[in-house]
Design an enzyme around this catalytic site. Structure first.
Site, PDB file in Angstrom:
ATOM      1  N   LYS A  84       0.635  -0.898   0.269  1.00 48.13           N
ATOM      2  CA  LYS A  84      -0.515  -0.170   0.323  1.00 48.13           C
ATOM      3  C   LYS A  84       1.173   1.524  -0.343  1.00 48.13           C
ATOM      4  O   LYS A  84       0.524   2.066  -0.600  1.00 48.13           O
ATOM      5  CB  LYS A  84      -1.251   0.001   1.152  1.00 48.13           C
ATOM      6  N   THR A 132      -0.986   0.982  18.139  1.00 54.11           N
ATOM      7  CA  THR A 132      -0.861   1.751  16.636  1.00 54.11           C
ATOM      8  C   THR A 132      -0.562   3.441  16.992  1.00 54.11           C
ATOM      9  O   THR A 132       0.448   4.069  17.236  1.00 54.11           O
ATOM     10  CB  THR A 132      -0.651   1.422  14.798  1.00 54.11           C
ATOM     11  N   CYS A 169      -5.320  14.141  25.924  1.00 57.71           N
ATOM     12  CA  CYS A 169      -4.828  12.758  25.196  1.00 57.71           C
ATOM     13  C   CYS A 169      -5.074  12.184  24.681  1.00 57.71           C
ATOM     14  O   CYS A 169      -6.340  12.140  25.436  1.00 57.71           O
ATOM     15  CB  CYS A 169      -3.159  12.234  24.777  1.00 57.71           C
ATOM     16  N   CYS A 184     -10.179  -6.045  17.146  1.00 59.04           N
ATOM     17  CA  CYS A 184     -10.565  -6.310  15.873  1.00 59.04           C
ATOM     18  C   CYS A 184     -11.993  -6.380  15.027  1.00 59.04           C
ATOM     19  O   CYS A 184     -12.723  -7.235  16.142  1.00 59.04           O
ATOM     20  CB  CYS A 184     -10.222  -6.723  15.232  1.00 59.04           C
ATOM     21  N   CYS A 243      -1.912  11.299  33.995  1.00 56.78           N
ATOM     22  CA  CYS A 243      -1.006  10.679  32.723  1.00 56.78           C
ATOM     23  C   CYS A 243      -0.173   9.896  32.428  1.00 56.78           C
ATOM     24  O   CYS A 243       1.031  11.630  32.135  1.00 56.78           O
ATOM     25  CB  CYS A 243      -1.993  11.623  31.452  1.00 56.78           C
ATOM     26  N   CYS A 246       0.592  12.763  29.073  1.00 57.80           N
ATOM     27  CA  CYS A 246       0.674  14.058  28.954  1.00 57.80           C
ATOM     28  C   CYS A 246       1.080  14.380  29.673  1.00 57.80           C
ATOM     29  O   CYS A 246       0.777  15.333  30.218  1.00 57.80           O
ATOM     30  CB  CYS A 246      -0.135  14.443  28.068  1.00 57.80           C
TER      31      CYS A 246
HETATM   32 ZN   LIG Z   1      -2.918  11.931  28.339  1.00 56.35          ZN
END
Ligand SMILES: [Zn+2]
Length: 342
Positions: A84, A132, A169, A184, A243, A246
């Site tokens: 691709k 990902t 985030c 999935c 977090c 972030c």
């Molecule tokens: Zn965060």
């Protein structure tokens, strides 16, 4: 107006961009991870808009079931089993030869992404999995690069623009919001759901790349085109000070190498990816000779080799990854893999 700028005349007539914004866009480099439904749309949009450089990463090759929603690809790409990232690169260069396009056929892991990030101005989500996405999210935070998240499944889609140091985030968001498509699934997808997400992603990308940060959307958006629902939610308050991606003491957990996937089931593909089973490159030439002398059907192109055995198809890439088709069972896939490469 010179010939090259005429291409962008309508975009420059749009006041918030103008000639100055166009110049800015022409200096920028966007990294698009995943060149499927989302990634083909956003990469085409950004190539036409005149960015300086696009880097595309994808681990898969073009399949007949992609053509219903993945722009850029053709039946010829399916027949040639074209990766691709390479097929998209060729098509984008024919759309706008001024844009530098790099196509990378590989798994987008932490090592690869951190090696590419240096002059990247924008991260665009084109992936189909949250592993990902979390990796991209950590990358965005660590290197202070805006990340336009997008995801869709069925007739549902969602998108959010993550600006490090300003917005929450993806990790902050995912704990608080009901997000579909985290696993999935096999519910299918309609093309307009893709286009609705990429319309949002594309607009956000143009704002960021043209230097219009004030115009960047502050809300999380989700919609269902079949159920006629649209939600736009103020997300600022969802930021968590603790977090790990972030917060005040970030650890970027997904950039740690032990989070990398060795074996992964590919979304909606009845396919298992196996990688890093070899130290160094897979001896593809030797394997091809071995398979041919065993009477197996072998095909391929400069980027990959496909082989069929007992009705199962497997595809081996130069970087050592293999896609085992026709199963979602990891152990079954491992067995097939070892029967082929020993
Ligand atoms: Zn965060």
């Amino acid at each position: 107006m010179d010939f090259q700028m005429e291409r962008y005349s309508r975009q420059m007539l749009f006041k918030p961009i103008g000639p100055e914004g166009q110049k800015e866009i022409g200096k920028k480099h966007a990294l698009i991870v995943g060149v499927g439904a989302l990634g083909t749309h956003t990469s085409e949009l950004l190539a036409r808009a005149g960015v300086r450089k696009l880097t595309l990463i994808d681990r898969d090759y073009v399949d007949m079931s992609n053509l219903q929603r993945q722009h850029l690809f053709t039946e010829k790409d399916v027949k040639g089993q074209w990766p691709k990232a390479e097929a998209a690169k060729e098509r984008l260069k024919s759309i706008n030869s001024q844009v530098e396009v790099e196509g990378i056929v590989a798994q987008a892991d932490a090592v690869l992404l951190e090696g590419l990030i240096e002059d990247v101005d924008l991260l665009v989500d084109g992936t189909d999995n949250f592993e990902t996405r979390f990796l991209m999210n950590d990358l965005a935070q660590k290197y202070k690069i805006p990340y336009v998240f997008g995801s869709c499944v069925g007739s549902f889609g969602m998108t959010f623009t993550i600006v490090p140091g300003q917005t929450p985030c993806l990790q902050c968001l995912i704990k608080k919001l009901p997000m579909q498509g985290q696993t999935c699934d096999t519910v299918g997808i309609i093309a307009p759901a893709v286009q609705m997400v990429t319309a949002h992603q594309g607009a956000e990308a143009l704002k960021i790349l043209s230097g219009n940060m004030d115009a960047v959307r502050k809300t999380y958006v989700s919609f269902d085109l079949w159920e006629n629902e649209y939600l736009s939610l103020k997300a600022g308050a969802l930021k968590e000070s603790g977090c790990l991606s972030c917060g005040e003491s970030p650890e970027y957990p997904f950039l740690q190498s032990d989070q990398e996937m060795k074996v992964a089931v590919l979304c909606g593909r009845d396919t298992v990816q196996i990688r890093h089973a070899y130290n160094g490159d897979l001896p593809l030439k030797q394997l091809v000779d071995q398979w041919r002398s065993a009477g197996l059907a072998v095909g391929g192109n400069p980027f990959l080799i496909s082989v069929e055995k007992d009705g199962t198809k497997a595809v081996f890439f130069k970087d050592g990854r293999a896609l085992i088709h026709g199963t979602r069972d990891v152990n079954e896939a491992r067995k097939i893999y070892h029967s082929l490469v020993g």
